[in-house]
Design a protein around this motif. Sequence first.
Motif, PDB file in Angstrom:
ATOM      1  N   GLU A   1       0.805  -1.220   0.000  1.00 12.61           N
ATOM      2  CA  GLU A   1       0.000   0.000   0.000  1.00 12.61           C
ATOM      3  C   GLU A   1       0.840   1.273   0.000  1.00 12.61           C
ATOM      4  OE1 GLU A   1      -0.556  -0.222   4.866  1.00 12.61           O
ATOM      5  OE2 GLU A   1      -2.271  -0.487   3.539  1.00 12.61           O
ATOM      6  N   LEU A   2       2.159   1.131  -0.113  1.00 15.17           N
ATOM      7  CA  LEU A   2       3.045   2.291  -0.154  1.00 15.17           C
ATOM      8  C   LEU A   2       3.703   2.406  -1.524  1.00 15.17           C
ATOM      9  CD1 LEU A   2       4.937   1.978   3.270  1.00 15.17           C
ATOM     10  CD2 LEU A   2       2.750   3.085   2.802  1.00 15.17           C
ATOM     11  N   VAL A   3       4.145   3.624  -1.839  1.00 14.36           N
ATOM     12  CA  VAL A   3       4.941   3.844  -3.046  1.00 14.36           C
ATOM     13  C   VAL A   3       6.200   4.593  -2.641  1.00 14.36           C
ATOM     14  CG1 VAL A   3       3.029   3.804  -4.687  1.00 14.36           C
ATOM     15  CG2 VAL A   3       3.660   5.968  -3.575  1.00 14.36           C
ATOM     16  N   LEU A   4       7.262   4.360  -3.408  1.00 15.89           N
ATOM     17  CA  LEU A   4       8.544   5.008  -3.129  1.00 15.89           C
ATOM     18  C   LEU A   4       8.875   5.956  -4.265  1.00 15.89           C
ATOM     19  CD1 LEU A   4      10.928   4.925  -1.047  1.00 15.89           C
ATOM     20  CD2 LEU A   4      12.123   3.518  -2.745  1.00 15.89           C
ATOM     21  N   ALA A   5       9.160   7.197  -3.914  1.00 19.07           N
ATOM     22  CA  ALA A   5       9.609   8.199  -4.877  1.00 19.07           C
ATOM     23  C   ALA A   5      11.083   8.477  -4.620  1.00 19.07           C
ATOM     24  CB  ALA A   5       8.798   9.482  -4.744  1.00 19.07           C
ATOM     25  N   ILE A   6      11.879   8.441  -5.683  1.00 20.95           N
ATOM     26  CA  ILE A   6      13.301   8.740  -5.589  1.00 20.95           C
ATOM     27  C   ILE A   6      13.546  10.021  -6.366  1.00 20.95           C
ATOM     28  CG2 ILE A   6      15.636   7.916  -6.059  1.00 20.95           C
ATOM     29  CD1 ILE A   6      14.524   5.059  -6.017  1.00 20.95           C
ATOM     30  N   ASP A   7      14.065  11.028  -5.683  1.00 22.88           N
ATOM     31  CA  ASP A   7      14.287  12.349  -6.269  1.00 22.88           C
ATOM     32  C   ASP A   7      15.796  12.605  -6.315  1.00 22.88           C
ATOM     33  OD1 ASP A   7      14.340  14.982  -7.050  1.00 22.88           O
ATOM     34  OD2 ASP A   7      12.980  15.720  -5.504  1.00 22.88           O
ATOM     35  N   VAL A   8      16.355  12.546  -7.513  1.00 23.00           N
ATOM     36  CA  VAL A   8      17.795  12.725  -7.698  1.00 23.00           C
ATOM     37  C   VAL A   8      18.034  14.163  -8.133  1.00 23.00           C
ATOM     38  CG1 VAL A   8      19.875  11.886  -8.858  1.00 23.00           C
ATOM     39  CG2 VAL A   8      17.997  10.300  -8.338  1.00 23.00           C
TER      40      VAL A   8
ATOM     41  N   ALA B   1       8.012   8.521 -14.116  1.00 24.66           N
ATOM     42  CA  ALA B   1       7.600   9.790 -13.508  1.00 24.66           C
ATOM     43  C   ALA B   1       7.775  10.887 -14.557  1.00 24.66           C
ATOM     44  CB  ALA B   1       8.410  10.066 -12.244  1.00 24.66           C
ATOM     45  N   ALA B   2       8.408  11.974 -14.207  1.00 25.13           N
ATOM     46  CA  ALA B   2       8.688  13.078 -15.124  1.00 25.13           C
ATOM     47  C   ALA B   2       9.850  13.845 -14.528  1.00 25.13           C
ATOM     48  CB  ALA B   2       7.453  13.970 -15.310  1.00 25.13           C
ATOM     49  N   SER B   3      10.255  14.926 -15.166  1.00 27.77           N
ATOM     50  CA  SER B   3      11.364  15.731 -14.637  1.00 27.77           C
ATOM     51  C   SER B   3      10.997  16.307 -13.279  1.00 27.77           C
ATOM     52  CB  SER B   3      11.699  16.858 -15.605  1.00 27.77           C
ATOM     53  OG  SER B   3      10.645  17.807 -15.641  1.00 27.77           O
ATOM     54  N   ASP B   4      12.007  16.774 -12.557  1.00 24.58           N
ATOM     55  CA  ASP B   4      11.750  17.260 -11.199  1.00 24.58           C
ATOM     56  C   ASP B   4      10.767  18.425 -11.177  1.00 24.58           C
ATOM     57  OD1 ASP B   4      13.551  19.047 -12.354  1.00 24.58           O
ATOM     58  OD2 ASP B   4      14.990  18.984 -10.717  1.00 24.58           O
ATOM     59  N   LYS B   5      10.882  19.352 -12.130  1.00 20.87           N
ATOM     60  CA  LYS B   5       9.971  20.497 -12.143  1.00 20.87           C
ATOM     61  C   LYS B   5       8.560  20.077 -12.536  1.00 20.87           C
ATOM     62  CE  LYS B   5      12.621  23.832 -10.755  1.00 20.87           C
ATOM     63  NZ  LYS B   5      12.334  24.584  -9.508  1.00 20.87           N
ATOM     64  N   ALA B   6       8.428  19.154 -13.480  1.00 20.08           N
ATOM     65  CA  ALA B   6       7.099  18.675 -13.864  1.00 20.08           C
ATOM     66  C   ALA B   6       6.436  17.956 -12.695  1.00 20.08           C
ATOM     67  CB  ALA B   6       7.200  17.753 -15.074  1.00 20.08           C
TER      68      ALA B   6
ATOM     69  N   VAL C   1      11.104   7.438 -10.248  1.00 25.85           N
ATOM     70  CA  VAL C   1      12.293   8.268 -10.114  1.00 25.85           C
ATOM     71  C   VAL C   1      12.094   9.572 -10.858  1.00 25.85           C
ATOM     72  CG1 VAL C   1      14.776   8.447 -10.474  1.00 25.85           C
ATOM     73  CG2 VAL C   1      13.750   6.212  -9.986  1.00 25.85           C
ATOM     74  N   THR C   2      12.343  10.677 -10.185  1.00 25.47           N
ATOM     75  CA  THR C   2      12.391  11.985 -10.835  1.00 25.47           C
ATOM     76  C   THR C   2      13.799  12.535 -10.659  1.00 25.47           C
ATOM     77  OG1 THR C   2      11.411  14.209 -10.951  1.00 25.47           O
ATOM     78  CG2 THR C   2      11.551  13.203  -8.778  1.00 25.47           C
ATOM     79  N   THR C   3      14.273  13.258 -11.647  1.00 29.85           N
ATOM     80  CA  THR C   3      15.663  13.717 -11.594  1.00 29.85           C
ATOM     81  C   THR C   3      15.787  15.168 -12.030  1.00 29.85           C
ATOM     82  OG1 THR C   3      16.294  13.201 -13.876  1.00 29.85           O
ATOM     83  CG2 THR C   3      16.400  11.390 -12.281  1.00 29.85           C
ATOM     84  N   GLN C   4      16.970  15.720 -11.742  1.00 27.44           N
ATOM     85  CA  GLN C   4      17.369  17.002 -12.321  1.00 27.44           C
ATOM     86  C   GLN C   4      17.286  16.892 -13.842  1.00 27.44           C
ATOM     87  OE1 GLN C   4      21.948  17.135 -12.467  1.00 27.44           O
ATOM     88  NE2 GLN C   4      21.536  15.937 -10.618  1.00 27.44           N
ATOM     89  N   ARG C   5      17.050  18.013 -14.488  1.00 30.19           N
ATOM     90  CA  ARG C   5      16.864  17.990 -15.934  1.00 30.19           C
ATOM     91  C   ARG C   5      18.180  18.242 -16.668  1.00 30.19           C
ATOM     92  NH1 ARG C   5      11.662  21.971 -16.234  1.00 30.19           N
ATOM     93  NH2 ARG C   5      13.273  23.472 -15.657  1.00 30.19           N
TER      94      ARG C   5
END
Length: 523
Positions: free
Chosen positions: A4-11, A244-249, A81-85
């Motif tokens: 029931e959980l999701v993991l978001a990774i923000d690089v 996911a999408a880019s960090d700003k999106a 995963v979302t990352t720097q563009r």
Amino acid sequence: MRKELVLAIDVGTQSVRVLAFDARGLLIDSASIVYPLPYRSPRPGWAEQDPGYYWQCLAESCRKLWSAGLVSPDALAAVSVTTQRATMVNLDGQGNPLRPAIVWLDQRRAGQLPSLGCPWRILFRLAGLSDTLHYLQAEAEVNWLRENQPDIWEKTAHYLFLSGYLAYRLTGNFVDSAGCQVGYMPFDFREQQWAAPSNWKWQAIPLDREILPELVSPGTRLGNITREAARATGLPHGLPVIAAASDKACEVLGAGCLEAHQGCVGYGTTATINVNVRQYIEPIRLIPPYPSACPGAYNMEVQIYRGFWMVSWFKEEFAWHERNLARQAGVRTEELLEEMVAKVPPGSMGLILQPFWSPGVRYPGPEAKGAMIGFGGVHTRAHMYRALLEGLAYAVRDGRERIEKRTKVPIRELFVCGGGSKSDQMMQITADVFGLPAARTAVYEASGLGAAVLAALGAGLHADLETAVREMTAVGRVFAPHARSVEIYDKLYRKVYRHMYGKLRPLYKAIQYITGYPKKAGR
């Protein structure tokens, strides 16, 4: 165990953050790894990082999260995963990096620009866009690599954004989200796929289509965690990896902004203002809207390069006293700077900053520089710091007006996120400069929440994107504008700030001509 959980990774540019959310958007726990050295500069203006370092930090941050004991990997329904563009990675045929990644902050430019052929050159010249075209070509890392490291380019079998590289490390597939394609590449922003073979971009930025990844829509599956990735990260083997999408999106999505009247202000290393639109509209001619985290939609975005980076710059160059006091008191330097700003009246006694610390493409142009005017004997470092914050808010308001002019939709709601949103003073300045209530997002790391929304959607925890956004996003404190401050800022903005660039631009061009900085795009 129920998944029931999701993991978001923000690089990001400064760190990797992993955040575990439930289907209601509640942050269960998080962990982060701050890069001791965000990038290396082997030459002035260069910014490079070992691609494997990002992967190592990602894996370490995941293991750090599990060790805290609040989140079990077995409870995860999906990861995203979302990352720097616009950070670029070259891989060989075995998937190994051929050189350090070129980080988005890099300022190198190509000198020998590919020819588009006579018809295209004439069309761009007639449209008055030749300089913009040359700038885009010079900024394209592909053109620099072909010119300066042809041996590396010859061996490049896979050319990826950082998001695509991490997708490969997680899934073993050369695949990426269409929502991450922000940079100088032959990408069709209108159709959100690689450009058609006849498109001028393939001549302006020449490369083989075969070295680019396959693209999928945000919220759909990129693949599954491989055994190798599972050993490195502790993520379960076979766990779905959702695009996911880019960090700003993702930031726009995590702020809950789905409509054109909702403005999302992101106070990060690059400060931005964004709105989500369903129609393709270029905020500035030849500068496309970026892919939205909402499939098939677009983000109308105006950027202020090196936005809240200027706070770090100010701390390093002018706030040594506050840094020493903060160390002695065991508090963050920003807390003391907040107290300092609070003692300065709105308008900083006429001190006004134009935050163009890095040049742009068309507005500001490639000759742009930063400026501060209005100095008098009364001004102190406190006035300078407040003027810096106010200048950023002025620039973001200018972006708002440019967006509204193109969309014909007034921005009536304002949501603020990113590291700068933690500052109460910045939040109040934003509300006063805009003349609108400024709502701080409940989770200031909105990019991570946006990635989690897409992970939850891809895992089937919500029926559709609108439901996922409604269930998982929320507003925190709202800062109401103060009438007297609104009046002061409005006059300074309209009568002073909006005229600064036009008045100073000839001087910037003279500085560029005399000093050679910033370097002009090649011809």
